[in-house]
Design an enzyme around this catalytic site. Structure first.
Site, PDB file in Angstrom:
ATOM      1  N   GLY A  36       0.835  -1.188   0.000  1.00 16.14           N
ATOM      2  CA  GLY A  36       0.000   0.000   0.000  1.00 16.14           C
ATOM      3  C   GLY A  36       0.875   1.243   0.000  1.00 16.14           C
ATOM      4  N   LEU A  37       0.260   2.379  -0.180  1.00 14.41           N
ATOM      5  CA  LEU A  37       0.984   3.635  -0.226  1.00 14.41           C
ATOM      6  C   LEU A  37       1.642   3.970   1.110  1.00 14.41           C
ATOM      7  CD1 LEU A  37      -1.689   5.769  -2.114  1.00 14.41           C
ATOM      8  CD2 LEU A  37       0.518   5.046  -3.055  1.00 14.41           C
ATOM      9  N   SER A  38       2.626   4.855   1.063  1.00 13.47           N
ATOM     10  CA  SER A  38       3.192   5.387   2.294  1.00 13.47           C
ATOM     11  C   SER A  38       2.084   6.098   3.065  1.00 13.47           C
ATOM     12  CB  SER A  38       4.307   6.389   1.962  1.00 13.47           C
ATOM     13  OG  SER A  38       4.835   6.958   3.132  1.00 13.47           O
ATOM     14  N   GLY A  39       1.921   5.741   4.332  1.00 12.89           N
ATOM     15  CA  GLY A  39       0.850   6.318   5.127  1.00 12.89           C
ATOM     16  C   GLY A  39      -0.405   5.483   5.179  1.00 12.89           C
ATOM     17  N   ALA A  40      -0.412   4.345   4.478  1.00  9.58           N
ATOM     18  CA  ALA A  40      -1.598   3.473   4.485  1.00  9.58           C
ATOM     19  C   ALA A  40      -1.718   2.669   5.768  1.00  9.58           C
ATOM     20  CB  ALA A  40      -1.570   2.532   3.281  1.00  9.58           C
ATOM     21  N   GLY A  41      -0.624   2.623   6.546  1.00  7.95           N
ATOM     22  CA  GLY A  41      -0.683   1.928   7.832  1.00  7.95           C
ATOM     23  C   GLY A  41       0.083   0.623   7.896  1.00  7.95           C
ATOM     24  N   LYS A  42       0.948   0.372   6.942  1.00  5.82           N
ATOM     25  CA  LYS A  42       1.626  -0.927   6.843  1.00  5.82           C
ATOM     26  C   LYS A  42       2.420  -1.275   8.103  1.00  5.82           C
ATOM     27  CE  LYS A  42       3.740   0.257   3.080  1.00  5.82           C
ATOM     28  NZ  LYS A  42       3.108   1.593   3.007  1.00  5.82           N
ATOM     29  N   SER A  43       3.301  -0.390   8.529  1.00  3.54           N
ATOM     30  CA  SER A  43       4.155  -0.689   9.683  1.00  3.54           C
ATOM     31  C   SER A  43       3.335  -0.814  10.958  1.00  3.54           C
ATOM     32  CB  SER A  43       5.232   0.392   9.848  1.00  3.54           C
ATOM     33  OG  SER A  43       6.111   0.401   8.742  1.00  3.54           O
ATOM     34  N   SER A 110       5.999  -1.788  -2.147  1.00  4.82           N
ATOM     35  CA  SER A 110       6.012  -2.747  -3.274  1.00  4.82           C
ATOM     36  C   SER A 110       4.996  -2.344  -4.338  1.00  4.82           C
ATOM     37  CB  SER A 110       5.770  -4.182  -2.789  1.00  4.82           C
ATOM     38  OG  SER A 110       4.746  -4.290  -1.838  1.00  4.82           O
TER      39      SER A 110
END
EC number: 2.7.1.25
Length: 209
Positions: A36-43, A110
């Site tokens: 997902g985009l930066s800021g989507a909450g991945k981490s 990715s």
């Protein structure tokens, strides 16, 4: 011209199998590939999911994109070629960790479908859960936890996904989580439910024959 050193390599197989490690950890290894985009909450989602899995006795580990860039991929840029190499490296690490019996959670933008398909092939389709954290550029830019969108829009960051570089959303992800509408806790709960319904019921039942 002499032969490449690769011509002399062979793959060795030890006496301990993946099945043996599954029995030790009482689980079937799998990779939850968060994209997902930066800021989507991945981490945020990756580490909370890890915490919940560990609290239930699961052996797992997060491969976080930012952390990877400090070591394994510290020599790579953010252009498309190096992003692909970054994903290739992380996929091989995830595959090795799966082989060791661990559940792996990756948190990487990715952005390209082709690269995620490569990761699935390296890890193995049966062990790969492509999980799309869906949030629009505007939503992510509104959060902008690192101030990256503002810098990218000001031209201070090149090849920034969603601004000056493309993001190809998964066409048919194994799991799609709308992180624009859901809280991090709700997003993690949805992923955990998917794992429980499709994997964890079997992961806990690895019996020695």
């Amino acid at each position: 011209m002499g032969q490449s050193h690769h011509a002399f390599l062979k793959r060795f197989q030890g006496a301990i199998t993946t099945r043996d490690r599954m029995e030790i950890f009482r689980q079937k290894p799998v990779t939850i590939w968060l994209t997902g985009l930066s800021g989507a909450g991945k981490s945020t989602i990756a580490f909370e999911l890890e915490r919940q899995l560990v609290s239930q006795g699961r052996a797992c580990y997060v491969l976080d994109g930012d952390n990877i860039r400090h070591g394994l991929a510290s020599d790579l840029s953010f252009d498309q070629k190096d992003r692909r190499e970054n994903i290739r490296r992380v996929a091989h690490v995830a595959q090795l960790m799966n082989d060791a019996g661990l559940i792996v959670i990756t948190a990487l933008i990715s952005p390209m479908r082709e690269d995620r398909a490569m990761a699935r092939e390296i890890i193995g389709a049966d062990n790969f859960i492509e999980t799309y954290l869906s949030a629009s550029v505007d939503t992510c830019a509104g959060r902008d936890p690192k101030g990256l969108y503002a810098k990218a829009r000001a031209g201070e960051i090149a090849s920034f996904t969603g601004v000056s570089a493309a993001y190809e959303a998964p066409a048919n992800p194994d799991l799609k989580i709308d992180t624009a509408a859901l809280t991090p806790a709700e997003s993690v709960a949805n992923i955990f439910t998917y794992l429980r319904d499709n994997y964890l019921t079997n992961l806990a039942c690895v019996e020695r024959s």
